[in-house]
Design a protein around this motif. Structure first.
Motif, PDB file in Angstrom:
ATOM      1  N   SER A  45     -10.185  -7.959  26.419  1.00  0.00           N
ATOM      2  CA  SER A  45      -9.476  -6.728  26.777  1.00  0.00           C
ATOM      3  C   SER A  45      -8.023  -6.835  26.335  1.00  0.00           C
ATOM      4  CB  SER A  45      -9.536  -6.517  28.288  1.00  0.00           C
ATOM      5  OG  SER A  45      -8.757  -7.499  28.940  1.00  0.00           O
ATOM      6  N   ILE A  46      -7.365  -5.672  26.239  1.00  0.00           N
ATOM      7  CA  ILE A  46      -5.943  -5.679  25.857  1.00  0.00           C
ATOM      8  C   ILE A  46      -5.148  -6.489  26.880  1.00  0.00           C
ATOM      9  CG2 ILE A  46      -3.946  -4.252  25.254  1.00  0.00           C
ATOM     10  CD1 ILE A  46      -5.818  -1.929  24.829  1.00  0.00           C
ATOM     11  N   LEU A  47      -5.515  -6.323  28.144  1.00  0.00           N
ATOM     12  CA  LEU A  47      -4.830  -7.040  29.217  1.00  0.00           C
ATOM     13  C   LEU A  47      -4.888  -8.555  28.977  1.00  0.00           C
ATOM     14  CD1 LEU A  47      -3.549  -5.651  31.709  1.00  0.00           C
ATOM     15  CD2 LEU A  47      -5.627  -6.177  32.958  1.00  0.00           C
ATOM     16  N   ASP A  48      -6.075  -9.062  28.674  1.00  0.00           N
ATOM     17  CA  ASP A  48      -6.220 -10.503  28.466  1.00  0.00           C
ATOM     18  C   ASP A  48      -5.548 -10.966  27.166  1.00  0.00           C
ATOM     19  OD1 ASP A  48      -7.427 -11.127  30.824  1.00  0.00           O
ATOM     20  OD2 ASP A  48      -9.466 -10.810  30.069  1.00  0.00           O
ATOM     21  N   ARG A  49      -5.555 -10.110  26.151  1.00  0.00           N
ATOM     22  CA  ARG A  49      -4.858 -10.460  24.901  1.00  0.00           C
ATOM     23  C   ARG A  49      -3.371 -10.641  25.174  1.00  0.00           C
ATOM     24  NH1 ARG A  49      -7.395  -6.169  20.530  1.00  0.00           N
ATOM     25  NH2 ARG A  49      -9.589  -6.706  20.862  1.00  0.00           N
ATOM     26  N   HIS A  50      -2.804  -9.685  25.920  1.00  0.00           N
ATOM     27  CA  HIS A  50      -1.372  -9.768  26.212  1.00  0.00           C
ATOM     28  C   HIS A  50      -1.075 -10.975  27.101  1.00  0.00           C
ATOM     29  CE1 HIS A  50      -0.150  -5.412  24.993  1.00  0.00           C
ATOM     30  NE2 HIS A  50      -1.086  -5.902  24.220  1.00  0.00           N
ATOM     31  N   ARG A  51      -2.002 -11.291  28.006  1.00  0.00           N
ATOM     32  CA  ARG A  51      -1.815 -12.483  28.851  1.00  0.00           C
ATOM     33  C   ARG A  51      -1.711 -13.737  27.991  1.00  0.00           C
ATOM     34  NH1 ARG A  51      -5.659 -10.230  33.071  1.00  0.00           N
ATOM     35  NH2 ARG A  51      -4.294  -9.704  34.814  1.00  0.00           N
ATOM     36  N   LEU A  52      -2.545 -13.831  26.946  1.00  0.00           N
ATOM     37  CA  LEU A  52      -2.508 -14.997  26.052  1.00  0.00           C
ATOM     38  C   LEU A  52      -1.148 -15.096  25.360  1.00  0.00           C
ATOM     39  CD1 LEU A  52      -6.033 -14.876  24.351  1.00  0.00           C
ATOM     40  CD2 LEU A  52      -5.150 -16.722  25.786  1.00  0.00           C
ATOM     41  N   ILE A  53      -0.610 -13.959  24.926  1.00  0.00           N
ATOM     42  CA  ILE A  53       0.691 -13.981  24.239  1.00  0.00           C
ATOM     43  C   ILE A  53       1.797 -14.380  25.220  1.00  0.00           C
ATOM     44  CG2 ILE A  53       2.364 -12.637  22.903  1.00  0.00           C
ATOM     45  CD1 ILE A  53      -0.003 -10.835  22.040  1.00  0.00           C
ATOM     46  N   TYR A  54       1.755 -13.809  26.432  1.00  0.00           N
ATOM     47  CA  TYR A  54       2.766 -14.177  27.432  1.00  0.00           C
ATOM     48  C   TYR A  54       2.683 -15.660  27.771  1.00  0.00           C
ATOM     49  CZ  TYR A  54       4.130  -9.343  28.428  1.00  0.00           C
ATOM     50  OH  TYR A  54       4.622  -8.079  28.340  1.00  0.00           O
ATOM     51  N   GLN A  55       1.453 -16.154  27.839  1.00  0.00           N
ATOM     52  CA  GLN A  55       1.249 -17.577  28.130  1.00  0.00           C
ATOM     53  C   GLN A  55       1.876 -18.429  27.015  1.00  0.00           C
ATOM     54  OE1 GLN A  55      -2.987 -18.444  28.433  1.00  0.00           O
ATOM     55  NE2 GLN A  55      -2.589 -20.578  27.891  1.00  0.00           N
ATOM     56  N   ALA A  56       1.673 -18.016  25.769  1.00  0.00           N
ATOM     57  CA  ALA A  56       2.230 -18.758  24.632  1.00  0.00           C
ATOM     58  C   ALA A  56       3.760 -18.726  24.641  1.00  0.00           C
ATOM     59  CB  ALA A  56       1.693 -18.178  23.326  1.00  0.00           C
TER      60      ALA A  56
ATOM     61  N   ARG B  66       1.982 -13.924  40.483  1.00  0.00           N
ATOM     62  CA  ARG B  66       0.867 -14.794  40.869  1.00  0.00           C
ATOM     63  C   ARG B  66      -0.436 -13.985  40.960  1.00  0.00           C
ATOM     64  NH1 ARG B  66       3.767 -16.899  45.077  1.00  0.00           N
ATOM     65  NH2 ARG B  66       2.728 -15.552  46.575  1.00  0.00           N
ATOM     66  N   MET B  67      -0.368 -12.835  41.603  1.00  0.00           N
ATOM     67  CA  MET B  67      -1.576 -12.041  41.856  1.00  0.00           C
ATOM     68  C   MET B  67      -2.156 -11.441  40.577  1.00  0.00           C
ATOM     69  SD  MET B  67      -0.200 -10.142  45.275  1.00  0.00           S
ATOM     70  CE  MET B  67      -1.602  -9.103  45.705  1.00  0.00           C
ATOM     71  N   THR B  68      -1.278 -11.140  39.612  1.00  0.00           N
ATOM     72  CA  THR B  68      -1.742 -10.453  38.406  1.00  0.00           C
ATOM     73  C   THR B  68      -1.866 -11.386  37.208  1.00  0.00           C
ATOM     74  OG1 THR B  68       0.556  -9.904  37.852  1.00  0.00           O
ATOM     75  CG2 THR B  68      -0.695  -8.247  39.056  1.00  0.00           C
ATOM     76  N   ASN B  69      -1.299 -12.597  37.311  1.00  0.00           N
ATOM     77  CA  ASN B  69      -1.223 -13.491  36.157  1.00  0.00           C
ATOM     78  C   ASN B  69      -0.547 -12.769  34.989  1.00  0.00           C
ATOM     79  OD1 ASN B  69      -1.594 -15.744  34.547  1.00  0.00           O
ATOM     80  ND2 ASN B  69      -3.694 -15.207  33.970  1.00  0.00           N
ATOM     81  N   TRP B  70       0.575 -12.142  35.279  1.00  0.00           N
ATOM     82  CA  TRP B  70       1.303 -11.306  34.318  1.00  0.00           C
ATOM     83  C   TRP B  70       2.794 -11.476  34.615  1.00  0.00           C
ATOM     84  CZ3 TRP B  70      -0.933  -8.378  30.502  1.00  0.00           C
ATOM     85  CH2 TRP B  70      -0.137  -7.423  29.870  1.00  0.00           C
ATOM     86  N   PRO B  71       3.589 -11.941  33.632  1.00  0.00           N
ATOM     87  CA  PRO B  71       4.951 -12.360  33.978  1.00  0.00           C
ATOM     88  C   PRO B  71       6.011 -11.273  34.045  1.00  0.00           C
ATOM     89  CG  PRO B  71       4.503 -12.849  31.673  1.00  0.00           C
ATOM     90  CD  PRO B  71       3.248 -12.236  32.239  1.00  0.00           C
ATOM     91  N   THR B  72       5.768 -10.109  33.433  1.00  0.00           N
ATOM     92  CA  THR B  72       6.877  -9.169  33.242  1.00  0.00           C
ATOM     93  C   THR B  72       6.768  -7.936  34.134  1.00  0.00           C
ATOM     94  OG1 THR B  72       5.666  -8.163  31.418  1.00  0.00           O
ATOM     95  CG2 THR B  72       7.256  -9.872  30.848  1.00  0.00           C
ATOM     96  N   GLY B  84      -1.403  -3.744  33.677  1.00  0.00           N
ATOM     97  CA  GLY B  84      -0.326  -4.223  32.822  1.00  0.00           C
ATOM     98  C   GLY B  84       0.822  -3.234  32.729  1.00  0.00           C
ATOM     99  N   ASP B  85       1.188  -2.870  31.499  1.00  0.00           N
ATOM    100  CA  ASP B  85       2.319  -1.974  31.282  1.00  0.00           C
ATOM    101  C   ASP B  85       1.959  -0.960  30.195  1.00  0.00           C
ATOM    102  OD1 ASP B  85       2.496  -3.379  28.863  1.00  0.00           O
ATOM    103  OD2 ASP B  85       3.940  -4.797  29.684  1.00  0.00           O
ATOM    104  N   THR B  86       2.965  -0.240  29.690  1.00  0.00           N
ATOM    105  CA  THR B  86       2.649   0.821  28.716  1.00  0.00           C
ATOM    106  C   THR B  86       2.125   0.255  27.392  1.00  0.00           C
ATOM    107  OG1 THR B  86       4.988   0.883  28.084  1.00  0.00           O
ATOM    108  CG2 THR B  86       4.249   2.547  29.650  1.00  0.00           C
ATOM    109  N   ASP B  87       2.388  -1.030  27.112  1.00  0.00           N
ATOM    110  CA  ASP B  87       1.804  -1.621  25.900  1.00  0.00           C
ATOM    111  C   ASP B  87       0.290  -1.746  26.013  1.00  0.00           C
ATOM    112  OD1 ASP B  87       4.279  -1.854  24.754  1.00  0.00           O
ATOM    113  OD2 ASP B  87       4.525  -3.986  25.183  1.00  0.00           O
ATOM    114  N   VAL B  88      -0.212  -1.750  27.238  1.00  0.00           N
ATOM    115  CA  VAL B  88      -1.656  -1.759  27.466  1.00  0.00           C
ATOM    116  C   VAL B  88      -2.156  -0.322  27.636  1.00  0.00           C
ATOM    117  CG1 VAL B  88      -3.503  -2.504  29.027  1.00  0.00           C
ATOM    118  CG2 VAL B  88      -1.573  -4.037  28.556  1.00  0.00           C
ATOM    119  N   LEU B  89      -1.405   0.467  28.419  1.00  0.00           N
ATOM    120  CA  LEU B  89      -1.842   1.832  28.742  1.00  0.00           C
ATOM    121  C   LEU B  89      -1.788   2.757  27.522  1.00  0.00           C
ATOM    122  CD1 LEU B  89       0.036   2.013  32.139  1.00  0.00           C
ATOM    123  CD2 LEU B  89      -2.458   2.009  31.865  1.00  0.00           C
TER     124      LEU B  89
END
Lengths: 83, 113
Positions: A45-56, B66-72, B84-89
């Motif tokens: 998913s786009i969500l997981d793709r972006h998670r990989l980039i943020y992780q990197a 922590r809950m979303t595993n998403w830093p921004t 996520g954000d608008t880059d996903v939406l």
């Protein structure tokens, strides 16, 4: 700020075949728009793709070398069909 | 183990608002370009959304990460789910996936007046 070379190196640690293009949004190389193309995005998913980039990019995001990011993550096929 | 009170508060908030944006600043005084962009993005659809300002609340920002595993920030929740954000939406909208999601989220109001 971060150089495109350094940023690409961070991303390839997680996505080893990634093609990365970087756009500097503010002229300061810390507000960036990044497009990452990798076969490793297939089936994700786009969500997981972006998670990989943020992780990197965890390190340069944490220490402030990157302040803001806009992301686009595509597979090579998607890029061909919808550039 | 008892749940973290901050996480509990977040769960309550995402259950209350169909579209919820955790961002920096408020609707009338947004303090981040991406938060403004996210508001403009949702303005197009015409559904009500809520913004919760977490700029001055680092503990809550950490809990959200922590809950979303998403830093921004901003972080967007629709119908209790993280998107996520608008880059996903944005890409979801281009694929025609977002409107049905929003229609579904707001349609359920009818059966629960």
């Amino acid at each position: 700020m971060i150089t495109p070379e350094s940023l690409t190196a961070y991303i390839r640690r997680v996505l080893n075949d990634a093609a990365v293009s970087v756009t500097d949004r503010t002229g300061t190389m810390d507000h960036l728009a990044i497009q990452v193309v990798s076969t490793l995005f297939e089936g994700k998913s786009i969500l997981d793709r972006h998670r990989l980039i943020y992780q990197a990019l965890e390190e340069p995001l944490r220490d402030g070398r990157i302040h803001a990011l806009e992301l686009q993550a595509k597979t090579p096929n998607e890029l061909t069909n919808n550039p | 183990m008892a749940e973290d009170p901050i996480e509990e508060e977040i769960r309550r908030e995402i259950a209350t608002h169909k579209i919820l944006i955790y961002g920096k600043g408020t609707k009338t005084a947004p303090q981040c370009g991406f938060t403004v962009e996210t508001m403009q993005f949702f303005d197009k659809f015409g559904y009500p959304y809520e913004i919760i300002n977490v700029l001055e609340n680092p503990a809550k920002r950490e809990a959200l990460t922590r809950m979303t595993n998403w830093p921004t920030l901003p972080k967007v929740f629709i119908n209790g789910e993280f998107y996520g954000d608008t880059d996903v939406l944005g890409p979801m909208d281009e694929r025609g996936e977002l409107r049905p999601l929003l229609e579904k989220a707001f349609r359920t109001d009818v059966s629960h007046p």
